[in-house]
Design an enzyme around this catalytic site. Sequence first.
Site, short mmCIF file in Angstrom:
data_model
loop_
_atom_site.label_atom_id
_atom_site.label_comp_id
_atom_site.label_asym_id
_atom_site.label_seq_id
_atom_site.Cartn_x
_atom_site.Cartn_y
_atom_site.Cartn_z
N GLU A 36 4.96 -27.60 30.07
CA GLU A 36 4.16 -26.43 30.44
C GLU A 36 5.09 -25.35 31.00
O GLU A 36 6.18 -25.65 31.48
CB GLU A 36 3.09 -26.81 31.47
CG GLU A 36 2.03 -27.71 30.88
CD GLU A 36 0.92 -28.07 31.88
OE1 GLU A 36 0.97 -27.59 33.03
OE2 GLU A 36 0.01 -28.82 31.49
N GLN A 94 -0.94 -14.80 7.10
CA GLN A 94 -2.14 -15.59 6.76
C GLN A 94 -3.34 -14.71 7.14
O GLN A 94 -3.94 -14.84 8.20
CB GLN A 94 -2.14 -16.91 7.55
CG GLN A 94 -3.39 -17.76 7.38
CD GLN A 94 -3.37 -18.69 6.16
OE1 GLN A 94 -2.33 -19.00 5.62
NE2 GLN A 94 -4.55 -19.10 5.72
N HIS A 127 2.84 -6.70 9.26
CA HIS A 127 2.57 -7.07 7.87
C HIS A 127 1.08 -6.83 7.57
O HIS A 127 0.26 -7.74 7.71
CB HIS A 127 2.96 -8.53 7.64
CG HIS A 127 2.89 -8.93 6.21
ND1 HIS A 127 3.93 -8.75 5.33
CD2 HIS A 127 1.89 -9.46 5.48
CE1 HIS A 127 3.58 -9.16 4.13
NE2 HIS A 127 2.33 -9.60 4.20
N LYS A 192 4.97 -10.67 -6.77
CA LYS A 192 5.53 -11.96 -6.29
C LYS A 192 4.44 -13.03 -6.32
O LYS A 192 3.33 -12.81 -5.83
CB LYS A 192 6.06 -11.79 -4.87
CG LYS A 192 6.64 -13.08 -4.29
CD LYS A 192 7.42 -12.82 -3.02
CE LYS A 192 6.54 -12.73 -1.79
NZ LYS A 192 7.30 -12.41 -0.59
N THR A 222 12.94 -17.12 5.19
CA THR A 222 13.88 -18.10 4.63
C THR A 222 14.91 -17.43 3.73
O THR A 222 15.89 -18.06 3.33
CB THR A 222 13.14 -19.14 3.77
OG1 THR A 222 12.52 -18.44 2.68
CG2 THR A 222 12.07 -19.87 4.56
C1 R5P Z 1 5.81 -11.33 2.65
O1 R5P Z 1 5.19 -10.77 1.78
C2 R5P Z 1 6.90 -10.64 3.41
O2 R5P Z 1 6.87 -9.27 3.22
C3 R5P Z 1 8.28 -11.17 3.07
O3 R5P Z 1 8.59 -10.84 1.74
C4 R5P Z 1 8.33 -12.66 3.24
O4 R5P Z 1 7.77 -13.03 4.47
C5 R5P Z 1 9.75 -13.14 3.19
O5 R5P Z 1 9.77 -14.53 3.37
P1 R5P Z 1 10.96 -15.39 2.79
O6 R5P Z 1 12.23 -14.77 3.30
O7 R5P Z 1 10.74 -16.77 3.34
O8 R5P Z 1 10.83 -15.33 1.31
#
Ligand code: R5P
Length: 303
Positions: A36, A94, A127, A192, A222
């Site tokens: 905690e 999310q 975002h 994407k 990542t």
């Molecule tokens: C998602 O749409 C964000 O704009 C980034 O493109 C995303 O979070 C990048 O995540 P990662 O580096 O894991 O692909």
Amino acid sequence: MIIVHGSTSESLAKAVSKEGNFKLSSVITRTFPDGEQYVRISDNLEGEDVVLIQSLWPNTDRLIIEYCLIVDALKGMGCNSISVVIPYLPYMRQDKRFKLGEPISAKAISSLIESVGINRLVTIDPHLHRFRELSEIFSIECINLSAVPIMVEYYMKNFKNDVILIGPDRESEQFVKVASRLLNVPYFIFEKERLGDREVILRGEATIKNKVALIVDDIVSTGTTLANIVQFLLDNGASRVDALISHALLIGDALERLKKAGLSNLITTDTVPNPIMTVSVAPLISSIIKSNFAKISGEEWRR
Ligand code: R5P
């Protein structure tokens, strides 16, 4: 205005306080043996208008609890108003129940941030996708700043290239557009499809043969999205690929992956602590505090 900060925001808070000549007050934080957390505001801030700078990265969930405790301590002390700067707003991706049984995390976390009783929130390049405005998930005053102009300015001063702008996905268009307006150059947006945490498929085309491609996006996590688009652009004839990214989370070996993919320069900010920070958002935050933070009466706030 008095600036206080959470445990991962010390250098940004110091920079903001130096930039705007604001008094800085400290918060003692520690973790009990059972995990905690404990916080204590060092100075008596009764009657003061306080700005809490609270990065929620890294270790987001722990920092959200720390944030709740600091705000409660400030309220208990009788501060006149509490404005919060969360430079990188987490959990925003999310923003929909993609599958049955999932939460809408963006809404759940914004409700939690607001529920502790703050007067206003300042954040940078959140975002926003299915929620177009912060007002759809917050009912307090929200100020949405962008780090894209300062990254563009830095890039042009240091690299002076003729560039073609690239957005790796539809959500990035809001950030790419800002750069496109400032530089008066065209942009291309890719599609994407995310197959997993470290697996994406990008589709699209761009006229980039022998050109410098400049990618603009809000987050590199990542590095999967960025590495993929860099590879695509180089494979399709770009002479060089650089990127402007507001929030560099750079999980694990992300930097290595980006270098390996052929990214030449990654320009980013200090919204989250990271080893390659190039442009500080401190002047942005300091100037919004100076120009926008009218005094809010304690009575009004408690109503
Ligand atoms: C998602 O749409 C964000 O704009 C980034 O493109 C995303 O979070 C990048 O995540 P990662 O580096 O894991 O692909």
